[in-house]
Write a protein that holds these residues in place. Structure first.
Motif, short mmCIF file in Angstrom:
data_model
loop_
_atom_site.label_atom_id
_atom_site.label_comp_id
_atom_site.label_asym_id
_atom_site.label_seq_id
_atom_site.Cartn_x
_atom_site.Cartn_y
_atom_site.Cartn_z
N SER A 1 4.85 7.21 2.18
CA SER A 1 3.41 6.98 2.15
C SER A 1 2.74 8.21 1.58
O SER A 1 3.38 9.23 1.32
N CYS A 2 1.44 8.09 1.40
CA CYS A 2 0.67 9.21 0.83
C CYS A 2 -0.73 9.15 1.41
O CYS A 2 -1.37 8.09 1.41
N LEU A 3 -1.20 10.27 1.92
CA LEU A 3 -2.57 10.39 2.41
C LEU A 3 -3.23 11.58 1.71
O LEU A 3 -2.69 12.69 1.75
N VAL A 4 -4.37 11.34 1.08
CA VAL A 4 -5.15 12.41 0.47
C VAL A 4 -6.54 12.38 1.09
O VAL A 4 -7.24 11.37 1.00
N VAL A 5 -6.92 13.47 1.75
CA VAL A 5 -8.26 13.60 2.30
C VAL A 5 -9.01 14.58 1.41
O VAL A 5 -8.75 15.79 1.44
N ASP A 6 -9.90 14.05 0.60
CA ASP A 6 -10.68 14.87 -0.34
C ASP A 6 -12.00 15.20 0.33
O ASP A 6 -12.99 14.50 0.20
N GLY A 7 -11.99 16.29 1.07
CA GLY A 7 -13.15 16.68 1.86
C GLY A 7 -12.70 17.17 3.22
O GLY A 7 -11.50 17.28 3.50
N PRO A 8 -13.63 17.46 4.13
CA PRO A 8 -13.26 18.01 5.43
C PRO A 8 -12.54 16.98 6.30
O PRO A 8 -12.77 15.77 6.18
N ALA A 9 -11.66 17.48 7.16
CA ALA A 9 -10.92 16.61 8.08
C ALA A 9 -11.07 17.14 9.49
O ALA A 9 -10.80 18.31 9.75
N ILE B 1 0.85 -1.19 0.00
CA ILE B 1 0.00 0.00 0.00
C ILE B 1 0.88 1.24 0.00
O ILE B 1 1.59 1.53 0.97
N HIS B 2 0.82 1.98 -1.10
CA HIS B 2 1.61 3.20 -1.22
C HIS B 2 0.82 4.45 -0.82
O HIS B 2 1.42 5.49 -0.55
N GLY B 3 -0.51 4.38 -0.83
CA GLY B 3 -1.27 5.58 -0.50
C GLY B 3 -2.70 5.26 -0.10
O GLY B 3 -3.24 4.18 -0.41
N TRP B 4 -3.27 6.22 0.63
CA TRP B 4 -4.64 6.11 1.11
C TRP B 4 -5.40 7.37 0.71
O TRP B 4 -4.89 8.48 0.86
N ILE B 5 -6.62 7.19 0.19
CA ILE B 5 -7.44 8.32 -0.24
C ILE B 5 -8.78 8.24 0.47
O ILE B 5 -9.50 7.24 0.34
N CYS B 6 -9.10 9.26 1.24
CA CYS B 6 -10.42 9.37 1.87
C CYS B 6 -11.27 10.28 0.98
O CYS B 6 -11.11 11.51 0.99
N GLY B 7 -12.14 9.67 0.19
CA GLY B 7 -12.82 10.42 -0.86
C GLY B 7 -13.87 11.38 -0.41
O GLY B 7 -14.25 12.29 -1.16
N LYS B 8 -14.40 11.22 0.83
CA LYS B 8 -15.45 12.13 1.31
C LYS B 8 -15.18 12.60 2.73
O LYS B 8 -16.10 12.76 3.52
N GLY B 9 -13.91 12.81 3.05
CA GLY B 9 -13.57 13.38 4.34
C GLY B 9 -13.14 12.34 5.36
O GLY B 9 -13.28 11.12 5.16
N LEU B 10 -12.61 12.84 6.46
CA LEU B 10 -12.06 11.98 7.51
C LEU B 10 -12.30 12.61 8.87
O LEU B 10 -12.05 13.80 9.07
N GLU B 11 -12.79 11.79 9.80
CA GLU B 11 -12.95 12.22 11.19
C GLU B 11 -12.36 11.12 12.08
O GLU B 11 -12.81 9.97 12.04
N ALA B 12 -11.33 11.48 12.85
CA ALA B 12 -10.65 10.48 13.68
C ALA B 12 -10.06 11.17 14.90
O ALA B 12 -9.52 12.27 14.79
N ASP B 13 -10.15 10.49 16.05
CA ASP B 13 -9.50 11.01 17.25
C ASP B 13 -7.99 10.84 17.17
O ASP B 13 -7.24 11.65 17.69
N HIS B 14 -7.56 9.76 16.51
CA HIS B 14 -6.13 9.49 16.42
C HIS B 14 -5.82 8.89 15.06
O HIS B 14 -6.38 7.86 14.68
N ARG C 1 3.99 12.29 0.68
CA ARG C 1 3.21 13.39 0.11
C ARG C 1 1.77 13.29 0.57
O ARG C 1 1.11 12.27 0.33
N HIS C 2 1.28 14.34 1.18
CA HIS C 2 -0.05 14.32 1.76
C HIS C 2 -0.81 15.59 1.35
O HIS C 2 -0.19 16.64 1.16
N ALA C 3 -2.12 15.49 1.24
CA ALA C 3 -2.92 16.65 0.84
C ALA C 3 -4.30 16.59 1.48
O ALA C 3 -4.88 15.51 1.65
N PHE C 4 -4.81 17.77 1.83
CA PHE C 4 -6.16 17.92 2.39
C PHE C 4 -6.87 18.96 1.54
O PHE C 4 -6.44 20.12 1.47
N THR C 5 -7.96 18.55 0.89
CA THR C 5 -8.64 19.46 -0.04
C THR C 5 -9.79 20.23 0.60
O THR C 5 -10.33 21.14 -0.02
#
Length: 435
Positions: free
Chosen positions: A165-173, A131-144, A184-188
């Motif tokens: 690694s790579c994390l893309v959160v496409d939506g609110p976080a 697994i090289h990357g993770w994409i949360c297509g409609k946002g992410l809510e997590a305590d940790h 490389r990480h991004a929050f849209t």
């Protein structure tokens, strides 16, 4: 004469043979490169062995690298952000050497709402997925939120140095404690985070919307924002504390946000380890879901006392530097690089104030990042009045004033200046062996 002619012809023949050999070697290298690219393209387009996986209660769609590239490209074009090339390079991730292993991205097509989310390189029961990357297509809510860089893939850790690694959160976080590794990480969407720890200097983070971060712990990561973020506490956790900054797109240039505190002033001591010659560092090995009642940060009262004695300390330092100039006959004190690189300096100037010529003591902390920033303290010798200044310097050398913080302010801007000036005092005293 005939001997010279024969030697010349021999040398010319040797040169022709050498050029022919070099040409053949270049041709073979191009063929090998073309073959490797074709092989990589073929492997990137292989169908994954499974279409989806379940991890920590969330269903993730499995994409091969070609599908991930297309998905990231759509995100970039939809958001119209050119800097998304930071993540729109999934093919540049290293290809597993084992032909049976598939390099993939995982995508959650629904909002991810969890208490604990640990993103891993390999999942239990799926040893053939890397697994090289993770994409949360409609946002992410997590305590940790955290990453595990082992997960059974420690054997080829060296292969993943550049792109861990790579994390893309496409939506609110909405995040409590988030720990991002190198990569490389991004929050849209909008980001609300109590504590964001960027754990490696190879970490790149893009924030395209408003971000509210109570505490940023930065190990020299590159953080780029399209909108000025609200960061209350910003500490450096790096060998080179000057490397930690946040870059904000500002008109046609950039504005740099530097640390506001030392890490020991914000993080509780039980979460720090002392590194010889480098000072305290955060213990990332302890940042897991077993935090319990232990708090990562010091109490608000303790953090608020960080600059309680700053005005007196600064006044004493300026007096000490002024006396040193008088004793040595020097015109200035400087520690660090040249005038155009990161450094600290002290000098004195005479200026007319209200028609009266007065002597001013000037302490400067100059930092070079995507843009230049100067943190300054100016003291009138006759009245001992102290003023602070925070200035940006564009590529043409023009000084762009920001709103001037006051000594009594307890704002992030004032803390940036105080932190920078405290570092300048420390550096100058060390450079000239003052107590």
């Amino acid at each position: 004469m005939a001997r010279e002619q024969g030697a010349r012809e021999l040398w010319q023949e040797q040169q022709r043979a050498k050029r022919l050999q070099e040409g053949n070697e270049e041709k073979q290298a191009l063929l090998r490169q073309h073959h490797a690219e074709r092989l990589r393209w073929t492997r990137a387009n292989r169908p994954p062995p499974v279409s989806s996986v379940t991890w920590q209660g969330v269903t993730w769609t499995v994409l091969n690298l070609a599908e991930a590239q297309a998905r990231l490209a759509r995100t970039r074009h939809r958001r119209e952000h050119s800097d998304f090339h930071l993540i729109d390079q999934s093919w540049s991730f290293p290809d597993p050497r084992d032909a049976a292993t598939h390099a993939v991205f995982l995508v959650a097509e629904e909002p991810v709402v969890v208490t604990q989310l640990t993103l891993m390189r390999m999942l239990p029961g799926h040893a053939n997925l890397r697994i090289h990357g993770w994409i949360c297509g409609k946002g992410l809510e997590a305590d940790h939120l955290s990453f595990s860089l082992t997960g059974g893939a420690a054997a080829d850790e060296e292969e993943h140095v550049q792109h861990r690694s790579c994390l893309v959160v496409d939506g609110p976080a909405q995040l409590g404690l988030a720990v991002l590794p190198g990569g490389r990480h991004a929050f849209t969407g909008e980001v609300n985070c109590r504590t964001l720890a960027c754990a490696d200097c190879s970490c790149s983070v893009v924030l395209t919307q408003r971000a509210r971060i109570d505490c940023l712990i930065n190990a020299g990561a590159g953080i780029f924002c399209h909108i000025p973020p609200q960061i209350r506490l910003h500490v450096a956790d790096d060998v080179n504390t000057d490397r930690s900054s946040v870059t904000v797109q500002w008109h046609r240039g950039y504005r740099v946000l530097t640390p506001t505190h030392r890490i020991s002033e914000v993080v509780a001591p039980e979460w720090l380890r002392m590194i010889e010659d480098h000072g305290p560092w955060l213990r990332y090995d302890r940042l897991d879901h077993t935090l319990g009642r232990e708090k990562l940060l010091r109490s608000e009262e303790q953090i608020a006392r960080a600059y309680a004695g700053f005005p007196a300390m600064l006044a004493d330092a300026l007096e000490q530097f002024s006396n040193y100039l008088q004793q040595t006959g020097m015109k200035r004190l400087q520690a660090g690089g040249s005038q155009f690189s990161t450094h600290a300096r002290y000098h004195e100037v005479e200026e007319k104030v209200d028609g009266t010529l007065v002597t001013l003591r000037v302490l400067v902390r100059h930092l070079e990042h995507s843009g230049s920033v100067q943190l300054r303290a100016i003291q009138r010798v006759d009245t001992a009045e102290l003023r602070l200044a925070l200035e940006d310097i564009d590529h043409a050398g023009n000084v762009l004033q920001r709103p001037k913080p006051r000594m009594c302010d307890e704002t992030p801007a004032a803390h940036m200046v105080k932190h920078g000036l405290a570092e300048a005092v420390r550096l100058l005293r060390a450079r000239y062996k003052m107590r």
